[in-house]
Design a protein around this motif. Structure first.
Motif, mmCIF file in Angstrom:
data_model
loop_
_atom_site.group_PDB
_atom_site.id
_atom_site.type_symbol
_atom_site.label_atom_id
_atom_site.label_comp_id
_atom_site.label_asym_id
_atom_site.label_seq_id
_atom_site.Cartn_x
_atom_site.Cartn_y
_atom_site.Cartn_z
ATOM 1 N N ALA A 149 43.811 32.745 44.124
ATOM 2 C CA ALA A 149 45.155 32.595 44.682
ATOM 3 C C ALA A 149 45.305 31.192 45.273
ATOM 4 N N LYS A 150 46.345 30.496 44.848
ATOM 5 C CA LYS A 150 46.603 29.144 45.344
ATOM 6 C C LYS A 150 47.610 29.134 46.486
ATOM 7 N N ARG A 151 48.032 30.319 46.921
ATOM 8 C CA ARG A 151 48.986 30.413 48.030
ATOM 9 C C ARG A 151 48.756 31.740 48.750
ATOM 10 N N SER A 152 49.352 31.861 49.930
ATOM 11 C CA SER A 152 49.307 33.117 50.661
ATOM 12 C C SER A 152 50.475 33.987 50.224
ATOM 13 N N GLY A 153 50.549 35.200 50.793
ATOM 14 C CA GLY A 153 51.654 36.091 50.466
ATOM 15 C C GLY A 153 51.286 37.068 49.373
ATOM 16 N N VAL A 154 52.313 37.633 48.733
ATOM 17 C CA VAL A 154 52.092 38.656 47.715
ATOM 18 C C VAL A 154 52.571 38.182 46.352
ATOM 19 N N THR A 155 51.980 38.765 45.333
ATOM 20 C CA THR A 155 52.415 38.562 43.957
ATOM 21 C C THR A 155 52.707 39.937 43.358
ATOM 22 N N GLN A 156 53.142 39.961 42.100
ATOM 23 C CA GLN A 156 53.398 41.215 41.403
ATOM 24 C C GLN A 156 52.680 41.215 40.056
ATOM 25 N N LEU A 157 52.441 42.415 39.524
ATOM 26 C CA LEU A 157 51.689 42.563 38.287
ATOM 27 C C LEU A 157 52.620 42.776 37.110
ATOM 28 N N TRP A 158 52.272 42.141 35.977
ATOM 29 C CA TRP A 158 53.072 42.231 34.768
ATOM 30 C C TRP A 158 52.163 42.347 33.551
ATOM 31 N N GLU A 159 52.724 42.899 32.490
ATOM 32 C CA GLU A 159 52.024 43.049 31.215
ATOM 33 C C GLU A 159 52.743 42.224 30.154
ATOM 34 N N GLY A 160 51.992 41.528 29.314
ATOM 35 C CA GLY A 160 52.597 40.740 28.250
ATOM 36 C C GLY A 160 53.199 41.616 27.168
ATOM 37 N N VAL A 194 50.704 42.792 45.172
ATOM 38 C CA VAL A 194 49.314 42.559 45.542
ATOM 39 C C VAL A 194 49.268 41.380 46.505
ATOM 40 N N ALA A 195 48.632 41.561 47.645
ATOM 41 C CA ALA A 195 48.544 40.508 48.652
ATOM 42 C C ALA A 195 47.343 39.603 48.384
ATOM 43 N N SER A 196 47.489 38.348 48.763
ATOM 44 C CA SER A 196 46.378 37.405 48.691
ATOM 45 C C SER A 196 45.412 37.690 49.828
ATOM 46 N N VAL A 197 44.146 37.952 49.483
ATOM 47 C CA VAL A 197 43.098 38.213 50.468
ATOM 48 C C VAL A 197 41.885 37.363 50.099
ATOM 49 N N ASN A 198 41.406 36.569 51.067
ATOM 50 C CA ASN A 198 40.246 35.703 50.824
ATOM 51 C C ASN A 198 40.460 34.818 49.599
ATOM 52 N N ASN A 199 41.687 34.289 49.490
ATOM 53 C CA ASN A 199 42.032 33.336 48.430
ATOM 54 C C ASN A 199 41.973 33.933 47.034
ATOM 55 N N THR A 200 42.163 35.245 46.934
ATOM 56 C CA THR A 200 42.245 35.878 45.625
ATOM 57 C C THR A 200 43.319 36.956 45.627
ATOM 58 N N PHE A 201 43.875 37.216 44.439
ATOM 59 C CA PHE A 201 44.689 38.398 44.194
ATOM 60 C C PHE A 201 43.779 39.396 43.476
ATOM 61 N N THR A 202 43.448 40.505 44.126
ATOM 62 C CA THR A 202 42.536 41.494 43.559
ATOM 63 C C THR A 202 43.280 42.806 43.351
ATOM 64 N N PHE A 203 43.152 43.383 42.151
ATOM 65 C CA PHE A 203 43.928 44.574 41.808
ATOM 66 C C PHE A 203 43.244 45.331 40.677
ATOM 67 N N ASN A 204 43.652 46.582 40.505
ATOM 68 C CA ASN A 204 43.223 47.393 39.367
ATOM 69 C C ASN A 204 44.245 47.261 38.251
ATOM 70 N N PHE A 205 43.771 47.248 37.001
ATOM 71 C CA PHE A 205 44.674 47.173 35.854
ATOM 72 C C PHE A 205 44.061 47.985 34.729
ATOM 73 N N GLY A 206 44.832 48.926 34.186
ATOM 74 C CA GLY A 206 44.276 49.897 33.260
ATOM 75 C C GLY A 206 44.580 49.677 31.804
ATOM 76 N N SER A 207 44.923 48.446 31.397
ATOM 77 C CA SER A 207 45.100 48.180 29.967
ATOM 78 C C SER A 207 44.615 46.780 29.651
ATOM 79 N N THR A 208 44.026 46.618 28.471
ATOM 80 C CA THR A 208 43.601 45.304 28.026
ATOM 81 C C THR A 208 44.814 44.542 27.495
ATOM 82 N N GLY A 209 44.596 43.266 27.164
ATOM 83 C CA GLY A 209 45.695 42.428 26.667
ATOM 84 C C GLY A 209 46.081 41.381 27.696
ATOM 85 N N TRP A 210 47.371 41.043 27.735
ATOM 86 C CA TRP A 210 47.871 40.001 28.638
ATOM 87 C C TRP A 210 48.224 40.594 29.993
ATOM 88 N N ILE A 211 47.704 39.986 31.054
ATOM 89 C CA ILE A 211 47.853 40.475 32.425
ATOM 90 C C ILE A 211 48.295 39.304 33.295
#
Length: 333
Positions: A149-160, A194-211
């Motif tokens: 994560a290059k910034r603080s705050g939250v991001t959102q998850l998307w699929e290609g 997903v919130a930035s914690v310890n300079n990373t966005f960490t999350f679960n994702f249940g499909s392969t491909g573009w994330i």
């Protein structure tokens, strides 16, 4: 879905390929229509490369760490083929697209499926193969992903997905967009924050491909439609990853990792944004480039988006080095 208002912007997206010796041309599930095309050669030379690692599927959990700092962990029960658990050595193929220049060189974008521009916090491609066969796209147990994560705050998850909203495994005419993950595909909720914690966005994702990890850019600004006329365009619009066509058109906003691609045609050499999605008042560059028959072309116009804007971009023949420099400069624009 929470709406975000970012104060700054940035840029665009372009091409890549899967025909170099460092890349399996079938790793995205389809083959370029013109593997000897100049645009594809340009992409193969400049885009982020596929990283390949091996893990023991009989001894999960297993983790891999990519060159850009992304970490992927495969829990027990996550890898199956036809619903049957995989055992033995498997190959993990991954691509990191973490900078604006990466987005352009890869022939991708940060377009929401609605056409609205997103500001990217980085996206990746993940594929796992057992004996040459890709594991089930929908994973019984989601993998865990940590993206720097290059910034603080939250991001959102998307699929290609392609323009029609299908997971991006389509053919040469496909254009990329991003949509909320299919229900349950991230092990949580589609569009999960997903919130930035310890300079990373960490999350679960249940499909392969573009994330992807993105937020809407300047979402509260009034919106408009932008039309662009291309003068001196030598080719046709390029599809995702430069699998066909030669020419790209983007709006590269200033100061944030936005890659708004314009690919809806209104004439032989005219394109427009999706209707009423471009944020009025945003400063940035409209740019276009094309590679055809061994020649390189580029054009840009720095401007602020206005209501019902109509822009003319002139492509002028230049050098490969000049196009590379223009794209790389977007990392600090």
């Amino acid at each position: 879905m929470k709406k975000f208002n970012l104060t700054s912007v940035s840029v665009a997206a372009l091409l890549l390929l899967a025909v170099s010796c460092t890349k399996d041309k079938n790793d995205m599930g389809f083959v370029p229509t013109n593997p000897d095309g100049n645009a594809q050669q340009f992409v193969a030379s400049n885009a982020p490369k596929t990283q390949t690692m091996q893990i023991d599927a009989s001894n999960l959990p297993q983790s891999v760490t990519l060159k850009g700092g992304t970490k992927i962990t495969f829990p027990a029960g996550s890898l199956t083929v036809g619903g049957v658990a995989v055992t033995g050595t498997v190959t993990v193929e991954a691509v990191e697209v973490l900078k604006r220049s990466d987005v352009l060189f890869y022939g991708s974008n940060t377009n929401h499926i609605s056409g609205a521009p997103l500001a990217s916090d980085g996206f990746i491609y993940v594929n796992v193969k057992a004996n040459g066969t890709s594991v089930d796209n929908m994973m019984p147990v989601p993998m865990q992903i940590s993206i720097p994560a290059k910034r603080s705050g939250v991001t959102q998850l998307w699929e290609g997905v392609d323009q029609g909203g299908n997971p991006l495994v389509a053919g040469a005419a496909a254009q990329m967009a991003w949509a909320a993950p299919r229900k349950g595909a991230n092990g949580q909720d589609g569009g999960k924050e997903v919130a930035s914690v310890n300079n990373t966005f960490t999350f679960n994702f249940g499909s392969t491909g573009w994330i992807n990890t993105d937020v809407f850019y300047s979402y509260s600004n009034p919106k408009t439609t932008v039309n662009v006329d291309l003068v001196g365009n030598p080719g046709t619009l390029s599809s995702f990853h430069s699998y066909s066509g030669e020419t790209y058109v983007y709006f590269c906003a200033k100061g944030s990792n936005v890659a708004a691609q314009l690919y809806t045609t209104t004439g032989p050499n005219s394109v427009k944004s999706y209707d009423n999605v471009m944020p009025v008042g945003v400063e940035g560059k409209f740019l276009t480039f094309s590679i055809k028959d061994g020649k390189y072309y580029y054009g840009e116009l720095e401007s602020t988006i206005t209501a019902n804007q109509h822009v003319t971009l002139t492509l002028t023949e230049t050098t490969e080095a000049a196009v590379q420099t223009a794209i790389n400069s977007l990392d600090s624009y």
